[in-house]
Scaffold this active site. Structure first.
Site, PDB file in Angstrom:
ATOM      1  N   CYS A  68       0.846  -1.206   0.000  1.00 15.18           N
ATOM      2  CA  CYS A  68       0.000   0.000   0.000  1.00 15.18           C
ATOM      3  C   CYS A  68       0.881   1.255   0.000  1.00 15.18           C
ATOM      4  CB  CYS A  68      -0.921  -0.022   1.211  1.00 15.18           C
ATOM      5  SG  CYS A  68      -1.909   1.471   1.415  1.00 15.18           S
ATOM      6  N   CYS A  71       0.284   3.435   3.089  1.00 18.64           N
ATOM      7  CA  CYS A  71       0.857   2.825   4.294  1.00 18.64           C
ATOM      8  C   CYS A  71       2.363   3.077   4.368  1.00 18.64           C
ATOM      9  CB  CYS A  71       0.567   1.330   4.309  1.00 18.64           C
ATOM     10  SG  CYS A  71      -1.194   0.913   4.300  1.00 18.64           S
TER      11      CYS A  71
END
Length: 295
Positions: A68, A71
């Site tokens: 991600c 993230c």
């Protein structure tokens, strides 16, 4: 561990610590302090085996995935925030959803990264800015108290969310099987889907049969008596239910009423004919016809 070397006087002794043991002790102390500081200052990695420790105390937990981009951008901020956990009096953890799919289902994580605040088993989702100052202020100023907690039926430690977590685990297993069929055995995508479809139909039929048998076992059908089975056939070949005594009495009364009406009607007609005859015989204008002899 200790070596006593005797001196000139036998009653006196001197304790000598080996040099190797002393070096080993210093190394062990340094290593333990390093481990303690890393656990204390870094975020705790949570999984499906140890996630229940967030049910006690105050926690801030991040759900992330290595692939991600958001993230990855949050990772340095989150680790810097984790260094303040000792001053804030909380614990900071993180969950890799790729390794713990059951936790993503238990917390119903639909977007990454997702941050939760936990206080003695009561969960709230963090939706404020994701910078270090906002995270620290959220804990220090107790802004989490202004948020509505997650309802009890959606709480991660509830029974229904535990069931959902098993479905997420199953989906991860099926995904791994799909990838294995495509990579190891060289099956096309539609071939893998066909195998899963056939397996789903067979499994559904077996589960349906088991459910029906279980229902019949718990709630067996009521036995039918002989009187309920007794029926009468009508002219069309069908079956009619047996008439009750009350129905027979009602039919009999209706027939009697019909007979009385017919009788009274016939009597009335005969009286009317007699009256007509009398009136014609008494009338002077009526000419009587003479009987004729047969030829």
């Amino acid at each position: 561990m200790y070596v006593y070397a005797a001196e000139s006087e036998p009653s006196k002794g001197k304790m000598i610590v080996p040099r190797n043991f002393l070096c080993f002790s210093i190394f062990a102390v340094l290593l333990s302090s390093r481990c303690v500081s890393s656990v204390k200052d870094g975020s705790v990695s949570l999984s499906e085996d140890n996630w229940d420790q967030i049910l006690v105390g105050e926690w801030m937990v991040e759900f992330y995935a290595p692939w991600c981009p958001a993230c990855k951008a949050l990772e340095p901020v989150w680790e810097s925030f984790a260094l303040r956990q000792g001053h804030l009096g909380i614990s900071v953890g993180k969950v890799d959803v790729t390794n713990s799919p059951g936790l993503s289902g238990r917390f119903m994580v639909t977007a990454l990264p997702t941050i939760y605040h936990a206080k003695d088993g009561i969960f709230r989702q963090y939706k404020s800015p994701r910078d270090k100052e906002s995270l620290v202020a959220f804990v220090m100023d107790k802004k989490w108290a202004q948020l509505e907690p997650i309802s009890s039926w959606k709480s991660p430690n509830s029974m229904q969310m535990s069931v959902i977590s098993y479905f997420f685990k199953l989906s991860q297993i099926l995904r791994g099987m799909h990838n294995k069929l495509m990579e190891d055995y060289g099956l096309p995508t539609w071939g893998s889907y066909l195998i899963f479809s056939i397996a789903t139909i067979i499994l559904g039929a077996v589960l349906g049969l088991l459910i029906v048998c279980l229902i019949d076992l718990i709630y067996p059908p009521k036995p039918i008596s002989f009187s309920d089975k007794k029926k009468q056939k009508d002219g069309s070949g069908g079956f009619m239910q047996e008439k009750s005594p009350g129905d027979e009495e009602l039919v009999k009364n209706v027939k009697d009423d019909l007979v009385d009406e017919d009788a009274s009607g016939s009597d009335g007609q005969e009286e009317q004919q007699d009256d007509d005859k009398k009136s014609t015989s008494n009338s002077p204008n009526v000419r009587k016809r003479k009987p004729r002899k047969a030829d």
